[in-house]
Write an enzyme that holds these catalytic residues in place. Structure first.
Site, PDB file in Angstrom:
ATOM      1  N   CYS B  62       0.940  -1.228  -0.131  1.00  0.00           N
ATOM      2  CA  CYS B  62      -0.033  -0.152   0.093  1.00  0.00           C
ATOM      3  C   CYS B  62       0.923   1.396   0.061  1.00  0.00           C
ATOM      4  CB  CYS B  62      -0.906  -0.087   1.229  1.00  0.00           C
ATOM      5  SG  CYS B  62       0.141   0.072   2.934  1.00  0.00           S
ATOM      6  N   ARG B  96      12.924  -4.050   5.956  1.00  0.00           N
ATOM      7  CA  ARG B  96      13.740  -3.828   4.601  1.00  0.00           C
ATOM      8  C   ARG B  96      15.093  -3.596   4.687  1.00  0.00           C
ATOM      9  NH1 ARG B  96      12.125  -1.948  -0.796  1.00  0.00           N
ATOM     10  NH2 ARG B  96      13.282  -0.226  -0.813  1.00  0.00           N
ATOM     11  N   HIS B 195       5.173   6.189  -2.895  1.00  0.00           N
ATOM     12  CA  HIS B 195       6.458   6.830  -3.501  1.00  0.00           C
ATOM     13  C   HIS B 195       6.188   8.292  -3.940  1.00  0.00           C
ATOM     14  CE1 HIS B 195       7.562   2.352  -4.737  1.00  0.00           C
ATOM     15  NE2 HIS B 195       7.806   2.766  -3.419  1.00  0.00           N
TER      16      HIS B 195
END
Lengths: 519, 485
Positions: B62, B96, B195
């Protein structure tokens, strides 16, 4: 060795090379970093008593909490039933996060779908997403049941699962008799354990209601429904096997209500099956005829216990995760009382062997000061284990032992348990606190060992305390969840983890003369 | 040599048979087989960046994941509030592997989970007041934090909280940049919009706010490298060895100051075009900074990129570049010499975010491996335009492929390696198909640059040629022969 051997450094050795150390120094001119002095001062301040006080006085910000949200637990509950597809109604990102999170712990796939709601669904509601989603997921993944839960998005806009499912049936997208169990799991209420409970109750009540069976406690004894057993939000697949072993030793009949150990520990055979193991759907209504239900996470399973006691009118024996000798004794006594069967000799013998092991190891763990982090039921079990071995629980932090439990008081029980032993006299139980609170506690009042999930590794590192990984999630170690921590075997496993960590530390920190061969 | 175009067309058709009519019609638009024609108009038929079908097990995440998880999260000296309920922050906590130098919780906040932990009362009464308190408490708890970002989760947008007003007020009170980011998860169709939203917030709140003490002719920015497993460090070292001066690193191991001074660079070098193209385009318009996309996966692409970068500078840089390539090439050749024979002609299926499915191709090809199918979670049209020409004819190109499609394709194409994410990883382990987690390098890395390629090559060999995969087939073989163990 061959001459053409190539040195390939990993990230540790690579970034320790001079050229990277230099790069790091050089980069600082653009970072506008704090001076080394400022950083050192801030670090020292963060370790101070003054900081601890401030830390405990904060009202709003939550830092490194030890809990996840409801739908994650709901997925785990859904995967405890045969050929059941977890379906998350809401924004698709949540579902991706749940799948990743669970897979990182179990190192296994987590099949689950989402209704992929976006802006238009936020405005118009998510009904068409849900209906399309049911059609697509059933066609593709061929479940025998869908277990539907909500995210905060669906909750905030007020989507009504029951009527949406009804509409899907009316439109013929799913047949009238295709089971779709459901529950509401807003992420702003409770935590992963509340979500587990909501979905388990949702599935049990749904399958029971539609069966037309009238619960008759005890009537199923002859046909095999004697005892129901619930393990709850259980991060250890090994715990299922251990409970199975214990019940089989009793030679009693039983049904697990929710068993995700198959889905989270399936064999690699060359083919991927979406579903593996789990409680049979047909066994659920029959379970209403069992004599009693044994619940092994009493705080986690509050709503489900109420449901079974209320609607199925069954006797409920609820306890927290039975860790250690005393915890397991209680478990066996309870099974014995519920079933009328004596504790089997094989288990008594096993008990003796594990007690023997505890005696052998006790000098190394006695008086060790321990910090504990986890879900409420796990913590009760861990406190019990510490106390019976002579370890001293000191800081106990529970991010999700809070108001959700209403009349069942985790903190009170934990404190009473601690008060029952001289080894508990130094302990304090903190509910609704996080791992940043724990960091302050560890730095200001040091302990010898920390026990908790991988998330505790940051605080443990700052305080230079070895971490023994127990609970959920364990992301950074492999296969821990395959070994049981409950039962006598579990007590032995916990003991081995702890004592060998202590011995590793002794060897690691030896001062030359005491690198002993024999311990 | 290409792949069999007709056979692959048929294969895709077969796979899509399983869908209900409406979903099948939609999914057909997301597949294309590469042809000469497709290379020139690669996106004539392929649909991307549109909504996923509900219920199909999309790999996508998302907006919040795109903003907090990718772009903002790695800015190390700011505190990023996961504003809303507990889950989003918890699931994106440290997963990440954005490496950063500094002391965690003191002057580096990357692997921290800082959240407003919304309760029911916050939904009913709104979270704005609480957000103010949180910001004050952050400055108390983290006195060295240089700024704060507010990463909105779904409910924040739905209940109409005014995080912009709170941020404005508190920025004044606390005298630091406070950036509201409207990255609620329901916005857009994937991480990708996150982004964009994150980039817009950088543009509006931080870009151009500080000056660089001294500018130079060789000042460049690294844009779109998140320093996963140290990638940006392995890239930066090459640029600096060439004589360039990297003044800002976005956003892996990045700082607020680097965001603020980046407009002083002479050139923007962008690695992940998908996640930060908005920034370089803006900086080109607003500050006249040219930009170029580069690719540091595998030596061939790295040489090519280094030379292309050097070509934009003077002879000194160009000479340095050639010297550097000459210096590193023997080592790269030795790596290829060692690993290529073990990996030659191995068939690879890739399905990664919005860039790596094409960016990593060169690295596989350097090792002699063939990409037979490639797809993205959240790519846009321009990504596919770049992808088609890089692929062999007959390659299956797919957009937002579902778990079901990937599993069918991997099996039917009998691939030797799948590169995708953690949600997919363990499925292929059950199947006995070698797998690398290509979002965070399967807990390895770096994979960028010359240092990274060594590790990449070793990892691919380790994966494809591990004897463990044979343990499955042995059992099957024994069973098939009717023998008993």
């Amino acid at each position: 060795m061959s001459k053409d051997r190539l040195e390939i450094p990993d990230y540790n050795s690579l970034f320790s090379e001079d050229r990277f150390v230099q790069q790091r120094e050089n980069k600082r001119q653009f970072e506008a970093p704090c001076s080394e002095q400022e950083t050192a001062e801030a670090l020292a301040y963060s370790q101070s008593a003054e900081y601890l006080e401030k830390n405990f006085n904060r009202k709003a910000v939550v830092i490194n909490p030890h809990k996840a949200c409801q739908p994650l637990g709901s997925i785990m509950a859904a995967l405890g039933f045969e050929k059941t597809l977890p379906f998350v109604h809401g924004s698709q990102g949540c579902n991706s996060y749940f799948r990743s999170h669970l897979s990182r712990h179990f190192k296994e796939p987590t099949p689950a779908v989402s209704s992929s709601m976006t802006e238009d669904a936020a405005v118009f509601g998510g009904m068409s997403n849900l209906i399309d989603g049911l059609e697509n997921s059933i066609a593709l993944y061929k479940p025998e049941m869908v277990a539907l839960c909500t995210t905060c998005m669906a909750e905030v806009i007020g989507d009504d699962l029951s009527s949406f499912i009804g509409n899907a049936r009316q439109k013929g997208v799913i047949s009238e008799d295709f089971p779709v169990a459901f529950c509401n799991t807003p992420s702003f209420v409770g935590s992963h354990i509340t979500g587990y409970d909501s979905m388990l109750k949702g599935i049990l009540s749904y399958l029971y209601d539609r069966s037309g069976i009238q619960a008759a406690p005890g009537s199923g004894e002859e046909t095999g429904e004697k005892l129901n057993v619930m393990l709850g939000f259980e991060p250890y697949t090994g715990n299922f096997a251990e409970i199975r072993k214990i019940l089989n030793a009793f030679d009693t009949k039983y049904t697990f209500l929710g068993d995700h150990s198959g889905n989270y520990d399936s064999p690699a055979t060359g083919e991927y099956e979406y579903y593996y193991g789990g409680t049979k759907l047909d066994d659920v209504p029959l379970a209403a005829n069992a004599l009693a239900t044994l619940s092994l996470q009493k705080y986690t399973l509050k709503k489900t216990q109420d449901y079974i006691g209320g609607t199925w009118k069954q006797l409920i024996a609820a306890m927290s995760t039975p860790l250690g000798i005393t915890g397991t004794d209680k478990l066996l006594d309870t099974i014995s009382e519920l079933t009328g069967l004596p504790v089997p000799a094989s288990l008594t013998e096993e008990r003796g062997r594990v007690v023997d092991a505890l005696m052998d190891s006790h000098p190394y763990i006695h008086g060790k000061r321990v910090a504990l982090v986890g879900d409420p039921d796990l913590l009760i079990g861990l406190i019990g284990f510490c106390l019976e071995t002579g370890m001293e629980p000191v800081h106990i932090v529970c991010s999700n032992g809070d108001v959700d439990f209403n009349d069942v008081k985790f903190k009170e029980e934990a404190e009473a348990l601690l008060a029952s032993s001289p080894y508990g006299s130094e302990a304090a139980v903190y509910i609704g606190k996080d791992l940043w609170h724990m960091r302050s506690l560890l730095l200001n009042d040091p302990v010898d060992l920390a026990i908790g999930s991988s998330h505790l590794k940051f605080a443990a590192k700052d305080a230079n305390v070895p971490l023994i990984r127990v609970g959920f999630p364990i992301f950074d170690r492999h296969h821990m969840h395959r070994y049981p921590v409950l039962g006598y075997q579990g007590a032995l496993n916990l003991l081995s983890l702890i004592v060998n960590t202590v011995l590793d530390e002794l060897d690691r920190n030896h001062s030359g003369f005491n690198f002993d061969l024999v311990r | 040599m290409g792949l069999d175009i007709e056979a692959n067309k048929k294969l895709v058709e077969e796979v899509l048979e399983a869908y209900p009519k409406k979903a099948k019609k939609d999914r057909e638009k997301h597949f294309q087989i590469n042809t000469e024609e497709a290379k020139t108009c690669g996106t004539c038929a392929l649909k991307s960046n549109i909504k996923s079908r509900p219920g199909v097990m999309t790999p996508r995440g998302c907006s919040y994941a795109g903003s907090k998880g990718v772009v903002w999260g790695p800015i190390k000296d700011m505190v990023h509030i996961s504003h809303g309920p507990i889950g989003c922050g918890q699931y994106s906590w440290g997963t990440r592997r954005n490496y950063a130098n500094g002391t965690l919780g003191i002057d580096n906040f990357t692997a921290m989970q800082i959240t407003s932990d919304f309760q029911e009362t916050d939904i009913v009464f709104g979270g704005d007041k609480k957000l103010e308190v949180i910001m004050r408490e952050i400055t108390e708890m983290f006195p060295l934090a240089k700024g704060i970002s507010v990463q909105s989760e779904c409910p924040v947008g739905l209940i109409g909280d005014d995080i912009e007003a709170v941020s404005k007020k508190m920025a004044k009170e606390l005298e630091m940049p406070i950036v509201p980011v409207r990255c609620e998860g329901f916005r857009g169709v994937s991480q990708s919009l996150g982004h964009h939203i994150a980039n817009d917030a950088i543009r509006d709140f931080v870009l151009g706010k500080a000056e660089l003490a001294e500018t130079g002719p060789y000042d460049v920015n690294i844009i779109g490298d998140y320093n996963i497993g140290g990638d940006a460090w392995a890239s930066r070292i090459l640029l600096e060895e060439m004589g360039l001066r990297v003044i800002a690193q976005w956003s892996g191991d990045g700082t607020l100051n680097e965001l603020e001074i980046a407009h002083k660079a002479k050139l923007n070098l962008i690695h992940c075009h998908r996640s930060m193209n908005y920034m370089v385009e803006h900086m080109e318009k607003a500050y006249g900074i040219p930009w170029m996309e580069y690719n540091f996966f595998g030596p061939s692409k790295t040489y090519e990129s280094l030379r292309a970068i050097a070509a934009l500078f003077d002879e000194t840089i160009q000479e340095n570049c050639e010297k550097m390539i000459a210096k590193h090439k023997p080592e790269m050749d030795a790596i290829i010499h060692k690993f290529r024979p073990r990996l030659e002609n191995k068939k690879v299926l890739l399905m990664i975010g919005g860039l790596r499915s094409r960016h990593t191709i060169g690295a596989y090809e350097d090792l002699g491996m063939d990409i037979v199918a490639s797809g993205y979670e959240f790519a846009h049209k321009d990504d596919y335009e770049k992808t088609f020409p890089m692929m062999k004819e007959g390659t299956i190109i797919m957009d937002d492929p579902t778990a079901y499609e990937l599993e069918e394709l991997a099996q039917k194409m009998n691939v030797d390696l799948v590169g995708s994410g953690v949600k997919e990883k363990y499925v292929y382990h059950k199947m006995g198909v070698p797998f690398r987690q290509m979002h965070s390098w399967d807990y390895s890395g770096p994979y960028h640059g010359f240092d990274g390629f060594k590790i990449f090559a070793k990892d691919m060999d380790m994966t494809v040629n591990s004897p463990v995969w044979n343990l499955i087939s042995k059992k099957e073989k024994v069973q098939a022969e009717g023998a008993s163990i």
